[in-house]
Design a protein around this motif. Structure first.
Motif, PDB file in Angstrom:
ATOM      1  N   ILE A 114      17.293  31.179  48.412  1.00 25.47           N
ATOM      2  CA  ILE A 114      18.467  30.853  49.308  1.00 25.47           C
ATOM      3  C   ILE A 114      19.225  29.732  48.309  1.00 25.47           C
ATOM      4  O   ILE A 114      20.324  29.261  48.798  1.00 25.47           O
ATOM      5  CB  ILE A 114      17.941  30.080  50.407  1.00 25.47           C
ATOM      6  N   SER A 115      18.655  29.234  47.362  1.00 26.47           N
ATOM      7  CA  SER A 115      19.449  28.380  46.497  1.00 26.47           C
ATOM      8  C   SER A 115      20.520  28.971  45.689  1.00 26.47           C
ATOM      9  O   SER A 115      21.747  28.492  45.385  1.00 26.47           O
ATOM     10  CB  SER A 115      18.569  27.809  45.432  1.00 26.47           C
ATOM     11  N   ALA A 122      20.892  32.355  53.033  1.00 32.57           N
ATOM     12  CA  ALA A 122      20.358  31.112  53.088  1.00 32.57           C
ATOM     13  C   ALA A 122      19.822  30.650  54.709  1.00 32.57           C
ATOM     14  O   ALA A 122      18.740  29.975  54.650  1.00 32.57           O
ATOM     15  CB  ALA A 122      21.488  30.007  52.966  1.00 32.57           C
ATOM     16  N   ARG A 126      15.934  29.713  55.419  1.00 33.13           N
ATOM     17  CA  ARG A 126      15.337  28.430  56.155  1.00 33.13           C
ATOM     18  C   ARG A 126      14.683  28.541  57.570  1.00 33.13           C
ATOM     19  O   ARG A 126      13.926  27.984  57.608  1.00 33.13           O
ATOM     20  CB  ARG A 126      17.019  27.748  56.591  1.00 33.13           C
TER      21      ARG A 126
END
Length: 378
Positions: A114-115, A122, A126
Motif C-alpha cells: 500500500i505504500s 491502499a 488498510r
C-alpha cells in the motif's frame, strides 16, 4: 458330637466356592451382569525410539516451511529457532507458531504494497490490516489484484484524456480489455502509441518551420522515439531560434535606423526577445522609421525594414510568421506526469497548448510519414 461338627465344617468349606462363583458378584459381565470396579485402560508406553522418530518428522516439516518462506521472514526465523530449541518447540511451531509468524509477515507485506499503490489498493490494504489473518491472506491472494486493476483503469483513463489520437485509441482498447491488457498499455502500449502521435507532430512542425527547424525535424523522424520526444520538448525551440536569428540579421541588414537598433537588441537578448521582435517589435520600429521620414519631409529613411513589403502585404509576413512561431503550441511530447506502475512501474511529457488540435489536423500525416520511412528503408 464332636465328629459331627467337624463333618459339617468340612462340608461347608467344600461347597463355599461353588456358592460364591454362582453369586451375582462373580457373574460374567458379558452375560449381562454389571462388572464391579473395572480397571482403567492403560496408555501404551512410548519408547525413546518413537519419540526420536516423531522429532525427525517434525524437524523435516519445519525445514520444508522454512524453505518455502522468504529469507529473513518471521516464519523462517522462528522456524530456525524452533529447530534449535528441540522437539517440544518444533511441535509448538507446527501447531500454532507458524501461523502467527506468517500473519506477521503478511502484515509487513501489505504495508509495503500500500505504500506504493494507488488509491483503491491502499484502501483495500488498510482494511485488510484492520481485519483478521484470513482477511490479510485473502488480500494478498486476490484482493490486491482486483484493487490494483481499479487503479490501473483510472490511470488509463487519465492518459486517454490528455493523449493524442493514437494514445486515445490504444487506451480505449485497454479499458475494454482484461487487467493484463491494461498493464501492457501502461508498461509499453502508451509509449508506442505516443510516439506515433509524436511522428505526426514532428512532421507537421517540420513542414511549417524554417530551414533549421526542417533539418532538426527530419533528423528526429529518422531517429528514435526518444529523439522525437526531445525534438518536441526542446529541439524544435532551439532550431526555431536559429531560424529567427538568421531572419533578424537579414532584416537588420536592410532595415532603417529604428529597425536596426531593435533588431540588434533582440539578437543580444533571449529567444523570447527575438520572437517578440519578429512578431511585434519590427513593426513598431518600422512605424518609428516612417514617422521620422515624414518629419524629415518625405525622406526615404525606413518606410519599411528593407526585407519585405510593409506589414500585412502577404508573402513576406507569412514566411516571417512561420520562422518566428512555427507550431510553437505543439511543443510537448506525451505525458506530463507518471501515472505507474507497475511496477512498475517512467515520466513522459503530455501535449500542451494546441497539441490536441494540431494532432486532429495532422493525423493524416502519420500514414505519409510511415510511407516515407518504408520507402527509405526499402
Amino acid at each position: 458330637m464332636r465328629l459331627s461338627r467337624i463333618a459339617s465344617a468340612v462340608t461347608a468349606a467344600a461347597i463355599a466356592p461353588a456358592v460364591l462363583l454362582a453369586s451375582p458378584a462373580f457373574a460374567n459381565p458379558g452375560d449381562g451382569g454389571a462388572a464391579s470396579n473395572p480397571s482403567a485402560p492403560t496408555t501404551p508406553d512410548r519408547s525413546p525410539a518413537d519419540d526420536d522418530a516423531q522429532a525427525e518428522e517434525d524437524r523435516a516439516a519445519v525445514l520444508r516451511i522454512i524453505a518455502a518462506a522468504k529469507p529473513g521472514s518471521t516464519v523462517a526465523e522462528r522456524g530456525s529457532a524452533a529447530i534449535d530449541a528441540g522437539p517440544a518447540a518444533m511441535r509448538e511451531f507446527l501447531k500454532t507458531g507458524q501461523h502467527v509468524a506468517r500473519d506477521q509477515d503478511n502484515r509487513v507485506l501489505i504495508a509495503q504494497i500500500i505504500s506504493v499503490g494507488g488509491v483503491s489498493l491502499a484502501e483495500a490494504g488498510r482494511e485488510a490490516l484492520k481485519g483478521t489473518p484470513e482477511d490479510r491472506a485473502e488480500f494478498l491472494e486476490t484482493g490486491q489484484h482486483i484493487a490494483r486493476d481499479i487503479d490501473n483503469k483510472v490511470r488509463v483513463a487519465q492518459i486517454h484524456s490528455s493523449g493524442g489520437p493514437g494514445v486515445q485509441e490504444a487506451a480505449e482498447v485497454a479499458l475494454k480489455g482484461t487487467p493484463e491488457d491494461r498493464v501492457r498499455f501502461l508498461e509499453t502500449g502508451q509509449h508506442i502509441a505516443r510516439d506515433q502521435d509524436n511522428q505526426v507532430l514532428v512532421a507537421r512542425i517540420g513542414e511549417a518551420g524554417g530551414p533549421a527547424v526542417r533539418k532538426a525535424a527530419d533528423a528526429a523522424m529518422h531517429g528514435s522515439a526518444q529523439d522525437r520526444a526531445e525534438f518536441l520538448e526542446t529541439g524544435q525551440h532551439i532550431a526555431r531560434d536559429e531560424d529567427n536569428q538568421v531572419l533578424i540579421s537579414h532584416i537588420i541588414s536592410r532595415g532603417g535606423h529604428h529597425v536596426k537598433e531593435a533588431g540588434k537588441a533582440a539578437l543580444k537578448g533571449t529567444p523570447e526577445d527575438r520572437a517578440e521582435f519578429l512578431e511585434k517589435g519590427r513593426h513598431e520600429a518600422r512605424a518609428l522609421n516612417e514617422k521620422a521620414a515624414e518629419e524629415d519631409g518625405g525622406g526615404n529613411d525606413g518606410t519599411g525594414d528593407g526585407t519585405e513589403p510593409a506589414a500585412g502585404s502577404g508573402k513576406a509576413d507569412t514566411a516571417t510568421a512561420n520562422a518566428t512561431t512555427g507550431d510553437q503550441n505543439l511543443s510537448a511530447t506525451g505525458s506530463s506526469r507518471t501515472l505507474a506502475t507497475t511496477g512498475t512501474d517512467s515520466d513522459v511529457a503530455l501535449a500542451v497548448g494546441g497539441a490536441s488540435a494540431a494532432l486532429a489536423a495532422g493525423a493524416g500525416l502519420l500514414l505519409a510519414a510511415r510511407r516515407r520511412r518504408t520507402g527509405a528503408e526499402g
